[in-house]
Design an enzyme around this catalytic site. Sequence first.
Site, PDB file in Angstrom:
ATOM      1  N   ASP A   1      46.229  33.416  46.468  1.00  0.00           N
ATOM      2  CA  ASP A   1      45.515  34.714  46.655  1.00  0.00           C
ATOM      3  C   ASP A   1      47.311  35.372  47.408  1.00  0.00           C
ATOM      4  OD1 ASP A   1      43.013  36.222  47.858  1.00  0.00           O
ATOM      5  OD2 ASP A   1      44.913  36.925  47.968  1.00  0.00           O
ATOM      6  N   ILE A   2      47.395  36.462  46.737  1.00  0.00           N
ATOM      7  CA  ILE A   2      48.031  37.197  46.483  1.00  0.00           C
ATOM      8  C   ILE A   2      48.272  38.172  47.770  1.00  0.00           C
ATOM      9  CG2 ILE A   2      46.776  39.549  45.757  1.00  0.00           C
ATOM     10  CD1 ILE A   2      49.435  40.101  43.842  1.00  0.00           C
TER      11      ILE A   2
ATOM     12  N   ASN B   1      32.692  35.196  48.920  1.00  0.00           N
ATOM     13  CA  ASN B   1      31.385  36.371  49.487  1.00  0.00           C
ATOM     14  C   ASN B   1      30.747  37.009  48.120  1.00  0.00           C
ATOM     15  OD1 ASN B   1      33.238  36.837  51.860  1.00  0.00           O
ATOM     16  ND2 ASN B   1      35.006  37.632  50.400  1.00  0.00           N
TER      17      ASN B   1
ATOM     18  N   GLY C   1      31.655  41.563  51.299  1.00  0.00           N
ATOM     19  CA  GLY C   1      33.149  41.861  50.968  1.00  0.00           C
ATOM     20  C   GLY C   1      34.171  41.719  49.862  1.00  0.00           C
TER      21      GLY C   1
ATOM     22  N   HIS D   1      34.926  33.082  42.441  1.00  0.00           N
ATOM     23  CA  HIS D   1      36.176  33.033  43.708  1.00  0.00           C
ATOM     24  C   HIS D   1      35.262  32.224  45.555  1.00  0.00           C
ATOM     25  CE1 HIS D   1      36.192  37.286  44.444  1.00  0.00           C
ATOM     26  NE2 HIS D   1      36.912  36.391  45.596  1.00  0.00           N
TER      27      HIS D   1
ATOM     28  N   HIS E   1      37.869  30.762  48.071  1.00  0.00           N
ATOM     29  CA  HIS E   1      38.936  31.005  49.148  1.00  0.00           C
ATOM     30  C   HIS E   1      38.485  30.081  49.535  1.00  0.00           C
ATOM     31  CE1 HIS E   1      39.140  35.490  49.202  1.00  0.00           C
ATOM     32  NE2 HIS E   1      37.296  35.518  48.992  1.00  0.00           N
TER      33      HIS E   1
END
Length: 113
Positions: A29-30, A86, A92, A99, A101
Amino acid sequence: MNCIFCKIVNGEIPAKKVYEDEKVLAFHDINPQAPFHILVIPKKHISTLLELEERDKELIGHIYTVINRVARDLGFDEKGFRVVTNCKEEAGQTVFHIHFHVLAGRPMDWPPG
Ligand code: AMP
Ligand code: ZN
């Protein structure tokens, strides 16, 4: 299609990949929310969990086996980790390409914020 994760899949935007196969991609994740924060996505565009169809069952099962593998490869399998999806605005979701997380490397609070 103006989807940032499709652009990552197509190589139009760079990503720090940790796993890739024909159907699934995993990358850092960025904006990490934990010492390890990996996103696991299907290469196929599915906007939210609500768009999943019967035919996607195998793909979603495969994503969990990829998460298992990434946890072992990156070494956070022993202490544990959290997997979060999410779904839509109130949860959120900001990127409308489904995706997962994968968060690890620190204790996690419950309930989540
Ligand atoms: P969500 O808010 O659940 O939709 O999660 C979207 C996640 O994508 C956020 O954690 C972002 O930090 C992450 N993200 C957005 N753009 C990128 C990118 N170009 N590369 C990696 N992660 C990204
Ligand atoms: Zn997409």
